[in-house]
Design a protein around this motif. Structure first.
Motif, short mmCIF file in Angstrom:
data_model
loop_
_atom_site.label_atom_id
_atom_site.label_comp_id
_atom_site.label_asym_id
_atom_site.label_seq_id
_atom_site.Cartn_x
_atom_site.Cartn_y
_atom_site.Cartn_z
N PRO A 74 24.52 25.23 55.50
CA PRO A 74 24.94 25.02 56.76
C PRO A 74 26.10 24.19 56.85
O PRO A 74 26.17 23.02 56.17
CB PRO A 74 23.80 24.83 57.61
CG PRO A 74 22.88 23.96 56.95
CD PRO A 74 22.93 24.47 55.45
N CYS A 75 27.01 24.65 57.93
CA CYS A 75 28.35 23.53 58.04
C CYS A 75 27.66 22.27 58.76
O CYS A 75 26.68 22.28 59.59
CB CYS A 75 29.11 24.33 59.06
SG CYS A 75 29.99 25.69 58.47
N PRO A 76 28.09 21.28 58.32
CA PRO A 76 27.38 19.92 58.93
C PRO A 76 27.74 19.99 60.40
O PRO A 76 28.47 20.52 61.00
CB PRO A 76 28.21 18.93 58.10
CG PRO A 76 29.08 19.40 57.25
CD PRO A 76 29.23 20.90 57.32
N ALA A 77 26.92 19.28 60.84
CA ALA A 77 26.96 18.75 62.59
C ALA A 77 28.63 18.28 62.90
O ALA A 77 28.73 17.56 61.94
CB ALA A 77 25.89 17.89 62.98
N GLY A 78 28.96 18.64 63.83
CA GLY A 78 30.36 18.25 63.91
C GLY A 78 31.35 19.30 63.65
O GLY A 78 32.58 18.96 63.83
N ARG A 79 30.98 20.05 62.92
CA ARG A 79 32.00 21.04 62.31
C ARG A 79 31.25 22.59 62.48
O ARG A 79 30.10 22.73 62.90
CB ARG A 79 32.01 21.07 60.82
CG ARG A 79 32.58 19.52 60.33
CD ARG A 79 32.51 19.54 58.97
NE ARG A 79 33.80 19.96 58.14
CZ ARG A 79 35.09 19.39 58.43
NH1 ARG A 79 35.19 18.09 58.87
NH2 ARG A 79 35.98 19.94 57.82
N PHE A 80 32.15 23.49 62.49
CA PHE A 80 31.70 25.08 62.68
C PHE A 80 32.49 26.03 61.85
O PHE A 80 33.33 25.72 61.33
CB PHE A 80 31.65 25.29 64.25
CG PHE A 80 33.13 25.49 64.66
CD1 PHE A 80 33.66 26.85 64.80
CD2 PHE A 80 34.17 24.60 64.92
CE1 PHE A 80 34.95 27.20 65.22
CE2 PHE A 80 35.69 24.88 64.95
CZ PHE A 80 35.78 26.32 65.32
N SER A 81 31.93 27.22 61.94
CA SER A 81 32.64 28.35 61.39
C SER A 81 32.21 29.45 61.91
O SER A 81 31.24 30.11 62.16
CB SER A 81 32.58 28.47 59.72
OG SER A 81 33.14 29.21 59.22
N ASN A 82 33.20 30.52 62.27
CA ASN A 82 33.05 31.72 62.95
C ASN A 82 33.36 32.73 61.68
O ASN A 82 33.44 33.84 61.94
CB ASN A 82 33.51 31.90 64.10
CG ASN A 82 35.20 31.70 64.06
OD1 ASN A 82 35.67 31.55 63.12
ND2 ASN A 82 35.65 31.84 65.50
N ALA A 83 33.82 32.22 60.71
CA ALA A 83 34.08 33.25 59.52
C ALA A 83 32.82 33.36 58.49
O ALA A 83 31.90 32.54 58.72
CB ALA A 83 35.50 32.63 58.48
N THR A 84 33.14 34.33 57.76
CA THR A 84 31.88 34.56 56.79
C THR A 84 32.11 34.41 55.43
O THR A 84 31.06 34.58 54.43
CB THR A 84 31.37 36.05 57.07
OG1 THR A 84 32.38 36.80 56.69
CG2 THR A 84 31.02 36.26 58.42
N ALA A 85 33.08 33.67 54.68
CA ALA A 85 33.51 33.83 53.39
C ALA A 85 33.78 32.49 53.05
O ALA A 85 34.97 32.24 52.32
CB ALA A 85 34.54 34.63 52.90
N LEU A 86 33.31 31.23 53.32
CA LEU A 86 33.32 30.07 53.13
C LEU A 86 32.92 29.54 51.90
O LEU A 86 31.82 29.99 51.40
CB LEU A 86 33.17 29.04 54.21
CG LEU A 86 33.65 29.49 55.69
CD1 LEU A 86 33.00 28.29 56.76
CD2 LEU A 86 35.09 29.66 55.69
N GLU A 87 33.56 28.54 51.02
CA GLU A 87 32.99 28.07 49.74
C GLU A 87 32.54 26.74 49.74
O GLU A 87 31.66 26.28 48.95
CB GLU A 87 33.86 28.42 48.66
CG GLU A 87 34.65 29.88 48.49
CD GLU A 87 35.50 29.65 47.23
OE1 GLU A 87 35.56 28.94 46.36
OE2 GLU A 87 36.54 30.52 47.58
N ALA A 88 32.89 25.86 50.86
CA ALA A 88 32.73 24.48 50.64
C ALA A 88 32.51 24.06 52.21
O ALA A 88 33.05 24.60 53.06
CB ALA A 88 33.73 23.72 49.83
N PRO A 89 31.83 22.81 52.29
CA PRO A 89 31.76 22.24 53.59
C PRO A 89 32.97 22.01 54.30
O PRO A 89 32.97 21.96 55.52
CB PRO A 89 30.93 21.07 53.33
CG PRO A 89 30.85 20.91 52.06
CD PRO A 89 31.17 21.95 51.37
N GLU A 90 33.95 21.54 53.39
CA GLU A 90 35.37 21.08 53.93
C GLU A 90 35.89 22.58 54.62
O GLU A 90 37.08 22.30 55.38
CB GLU A 90 36.28 20.72 52.98
CG GLU A 90 35.90 19.38 52.25
CD GLU A 90 34.72 19.90 51.22
OE1 GLU A 90 34.97 20.83 50.27
OE2 GLU A 90 33.88 19.07 51.04
N ASP A 91 35.60 23.70 54.33
CA ASP A 91 35.83 25.05 54.79
C ASP A 91 35.57 25.23 56.43
O ASP A 91 36.45 25.96 56.98
CB ASP A 91 35.83 26.11 54.17
CG ASP A 91 36.18 26.26 52.65
OD1 ASP A 91 37.15 25.44 52.25
OD2 ASP A 91 35.75 26.91 51.86
#
Length: 195
Positions: A74-91
């Motif tokens: 999961p993306c860490p707390a304080g971060r989010f993503s509404n995309a589906t093709a991420l490779e790293a937490p920095e994304d």
């Protein structure tokens, strides 16, 4: 296709690739008109070796090489993503100022409550929330600075910090005054004067 056998050259290349890897690598099959090949499974969900069709990672998650299930990273707390093709937490994008995300795996951030503001980007807690001072109010959610705190009009006061409505601004009682906007408590009239 289920009975389709990999050609020896593809199998040999795959085994060679696995021997050179220090960590296990998930691969998926890609079929073209005349051939089949194995390619690394990155930013996608490949639940089993040599899956034919990789699935996308869930929103709010990222899928590095070797991901086995859609909610594994999961993306860490304080971060989010509404995309589906991420490779790293920095994304995963940090929550903007005025918002926060308390739980890992968020696909959106939550707007700070009305009555105040949240000045910090990337907030993982509502503890960054700052109340508007007494004498003011803020009806908007998701505010990122004190400039959103509106002064109570002249002739009114509000002793309660963190107010979210102009209804919190009460008219001064007879014998008291608030000559300018933003008073927390109406002042008593000077001796010999009245209102």
């Amino acid at each position: 296709i289920a009975d389709y056998k990999l050609r020896p050259t593809v199998v040999d290349a795959f085994e060679d690739l696995l021997e050179r890897q220090s960590t296990p690598m998930m691969l998926h099959r890609v079929f073209t008109f005349h051939s089949e090949q194995l390619v690394p499974c990155v930013a996608q969900l490949c639940p089993s070796f040599a899956t034919t069709v990789p699935a996308s990672c869930n929103r709010g998650h990222y899928c590095p090489e070797g991901t086995r299930f859609a909610t594994e990273f999961p993306c860490p707390a304080g971060r989010f993503s509404n995309a589906t093709a991420l490779e790293a937490p920095e994304d995963c994008a940090p929550c903007a100022a005025g918002t926060y995300s308390t739980r890992p795996g968020a696909s959106a951030c939550t707007g700070c409550p009305s009555g105040g503001y949240c000045p910090d980007a990337g907030a993982s807690s509502a503890l960054v929330y700052r109340q508007c001072p007494s004498g003011t109010y803020n009806p908007a959610r998701g505010s990122d600075s004190a400039t959103f705190c509106q002064n109570c009009p002249a002739g009114t006061s509000n002793p309660v910090p963190g107010s979210s409505s102009n209804a919190s601004c009460s008219e001064c009682l007879p014998g008291s005054v608030a000559p300018t906007p933003g008073y927390s408590v109406c002042s008593l009239c000077e001796p010999g004067k009245f209102q």
